[in-house]
Design an enzyme around this catalytic site. Sequence first.
Site, PDB file in Angstrom:
ATOM      1  N   HIS A 165       0.841  -1.199   0.000  1.00 49.50           N
ATOM      2  CA  HIS A 165       0.000   0.000   0.000  1.00 49.50           C
ATOM      3  C   HIS A 165       0.877   1.251   0.000  1.00 49.50           C
ATOM      4  O   HIS A 165       1.934   1.275   0.628  1.00 49.50           O
ATOM      5  CB  HIS A 165      -0.907   0.029   1.235  1.00 49.50           C
ATOM      6  N   HIS A 192       3.127  -7.614   1.724  1.00 45.05           N
ATOM      7  CA  HIS A 192       2.417  -8.505   2.647  1.00 45.05           C
ATOM      8  C   HIS A 192       1.351  -9.317   1.917  1.00 45.05           C
ATOM      9  O   HIS A 192       0.948  -8.968   0.796  1.00 45.05           O
ATOM     10  CB  HIS A 192       1.765  -7.688   3.771  1.00 45.05           C
ATOM     11  N   GLU A 222      -2.032  -0.415   8.210  1.00 46.81           N
ATOM     12  CA  GLU A 222      -3.042  -1.322   8.767  1.00 46.81           C
ATOM     13  C   GLU A 222      -2.411  -2.263   9.790  1.00 46.81           C
ATOM     14  O   GLU A 222      -1.193  -2.356   9.907  1.00 46.81           O
ATOM     15  CB  GLU A 222      -3.709  -2.130   7.651  1.00 46.81           C
ATOM     16  N   ARG A 244      -1.331  -4.596  -6.315  1.00 45.22           N
ATOM     17  CA  ARG A 244      -1.126  -6.049  -6.387  1.00 45.22           C
ATOM     18  C   ARG A 244       0.178  -6.328  -7.122  1.00 45.22           C
ATOM     19  O   ARG A 244       0.391  -5.834  -8.231  1.00 45.22           O
ATOM     20  CB  ARG A 244      -2.312  -6.665  -7.151  1.00 45.22           C
TER      21      ARG A 244
END
Length: 323
Positions: free
Chosen positions: A103, A178, A120, A198
């Site tokens: 991200h 991740h 996150e 992605r």
Amino acid sequence: MNLYPLKFEPLYKYRIWGGNKLKSVLNKNYTEENIGESWEISDVEGEETIVLNGDLKGFTLKELIQKFKGDFIGNNVYKHFGEDFPLLIKFIDAKTPLSIQVHPSNELAKERHNSFGKNEMWYIMQADENAELIAGFNKKVDKKTYLNHLKNSTVVDVLNVEKVKKGDTFYIPTGRVHAIGAGVLLAEIQQTSDITYRIYDYDRIDAKTGKKRELHNELAIDVIDYDVYDNYKTLYSTKKNISNTLVHAPYFKTNIIFLEGVLDKDYTKTDSFIIYICVDGELEITCKNDMYSLKKGETILIPASIKTVQLNSKAATILEVSL
């Protein structure tokens, strides 16, 4: 209308990798197959959750902020974020592995997508035997080496794989490569953002589209943190009936409470909303003589103007989230 503890109607998301644990383990109510995510509290544009209980039933987060401002989210939070609710709360069920992804930071997300970045954290609620996830690299690589691995579909070889069990916690800052592995059910707390790059998707075909999913490697290459870290898992205390620090980041603070019996919580010094996520057991929340039940797999938001609540349970584990 006065503010009170608010429950929201979850939004259920089809995912190529989704399973049925949101229904079988967390008792979520839906009929579709391959539901991978339950968005519990969301202000993502076009994906807003609405209040489920009481006089404010049907309100979105934005409408609540417009109506109640700092009383709802906290004066400093309102000053900083205005009418944008800063967090997105989810449960995620990975029947098969998620794509390997990354991200962007706040700065890049703002510049490229007019969005928040996506820092996150994950709290593992259940994991099948030998379940694992990916967080970061297992050896230092440079961009050139990384691109070679990408070209040869061997990128997994240089990534850090962790076996996981219930209670394991990981903070995933922007830039950290991740992926959640197969057989993992978790709670995710993140900034309000739906921006994902992605990197690798195991050449899967999405049954709904008949195509492979889009990759975003040109966008990802400058976002990735190529450094290696000693430890990717979060260590924390498990004392009962106190707020044990779990992840305190610039974007959110999450504590974990192992509740047995009665606990009085005083938020007089907290200028923020509080979100409780029940990750095990069940509890009752008493607020201004009203009682609210919270079961495993449920989420409730305590507005900032409410400064005292009482929690009561034979045994429950709760994530306590604020800004």
